[in-house]
Write a protein that holds these residues in place. Sequence first.
Motif, short mmCIF file in Angstrom:
data_model
loop_
_atom_site.label_atom_id
_atom_site.label_comp_id
_atom_site.label_asym_id
_atom_site.label_seq_id
_atom_site.Cartn_x
_atom_site.Cartn_y
_atom_site.Cartn_z
N GLU A 27 1.41 19.42 -9.99
CA GLU A 27 0.10 20.01 -10.20
C GLU A 27 -0.16 21.14 -9.21
N LYS A 28 -0.88 22.15 -9.67
CA LYS A 28 -1.32 23.22 -8.78
C LYS A 28 -2.62 22.80 -8.12
N LEU A 29 -2.96 23.45 -7.01
CA LEU A 29 -4.22 23.18 -6.35
C LEU A 29 -5.37 23.66 -7.23
N PRO A 30 -6.53 23.04 -7.16
CA PRO A 30 -7.66 23.52 -7.96
C PRO A 30 -8.09 24.92 -7.51
N TYR A 31 -8.72 25.65 -8.41
CA TYR A 31 -9.11 27.03 -8.11
C TYR A 31 -10.13 27.10 -6.98
N THR A 32 -10.83 25.98 -6.72
CA THR A 32 -11.82 25.99 -5.65
C THR A 32 -11.17 26.00 -4.26
N ILE A 70 0.84 -1.20 0.00
CA ILE A 70 0.00 0.00 0.00
C ILE A 70 0.87 1.25 0.00
N GLY A 71 1.94 1.25 0.79
CA GLY A 71 2.84 2.40 0.82
C GLY A 71 3.52 2.65 -0.52
N ILE A 72 3.98 1.59 -1.16
CA ILE A 72 4.65 1.73 -2.46
C ILE A 72 3.68 2.27 -3.51
N PHE A 73 2.48 1.70 -3.57
CA PHE A 73 1.53 2.14 -4.58
C PHE A 73 0.99 3.54 -4.29
N THR A 74 0.91 3.93 -3.03
CA THR A 74 0.52 5.30 -2.70
C THR A 74 1.57 6.29 -3.20
N CYS A 75 2.83 5.97 -2.99
CA CYS A 75 3.91 6.84 -3.49
C CYS A 75 3.90 6.91 -5.01
N LEU A 76 3.68 5.78 -5.66
CA LEU A 76 3.62 5.79 -7.13
C LEU A 76 2.43 6.60 -7.65
N ALA A 77 1.31 6.55 -6.95
CA ALA A 77 0.15 7.32 -7.37
C ALA A 77 0.33 8.82 -7.13
N TYR A 78 1.17 9.19 -6.15
CA TYR A 78 1.37 10.60 -5.81
C TYR A 78 2.36 11.28 -6.75
N ILE A 79 3.20 10.53 -7.42
CA ILE A 79 4.24 11.12 -8.29
C ILE A 79 3.65 12.05 -9.35
N PRO A 80 2.58 11.68 -10.07
CA PRO A 80 2.03 12.62 -11.07
C PRO A 80 1.46 13.90 -10.47
N LEU A 81 1.13 13.90 -9.20
CA LEU A 81 0.52 15.07 -8.57
C LEU A 81 1.53 16.07 -8.03
N LEU A 82 2.81 15.76 -8.10
CA LEU A 82 3.82 16.63 -7.52
C LEU A 82 3.89 18.00 -8.20
#
Length: 108
Positions: free
Chosen positions: A67-72, A53-65
């Motif tokens: 990204e900016k926060l949404p305007y909302t 779970i830790g490994i896949f969470t880190c892998l899923a977070y990589i594309p979000l590094l």
Amino acid sequence: LLHPRCCVWYEPPPFGPRTSLSKGMYGVSEANTARWIVAASKAPQWQVMGAAIGIFTCLAYIPLLKEKLPYTCSPEYQAAQRAYMRYHNMNPIWGISSKQARAADAGH
């Protein structure tokens, strides 16, 4: 009359119950498997699941590094949303339109 007793000795299959006598055992065999897979199969299940779970969470977070926060999530948008909710008297008992929330925001 005494009858001779017959004894039957049960010998389980060599690879455990419900396994074939002519095939190898199910699961991981140490002969042709990577060492880390054998170690993971022998480790406690909670450790293996936690690591996966830790490994896949880190892998899923990589594309979000990058990204900016949404305007909302901007403070201006949230202030406008609070004003809209207060104007339309949304959630008047405990929410933004309650007397406590209006009193807390009166100083701002």
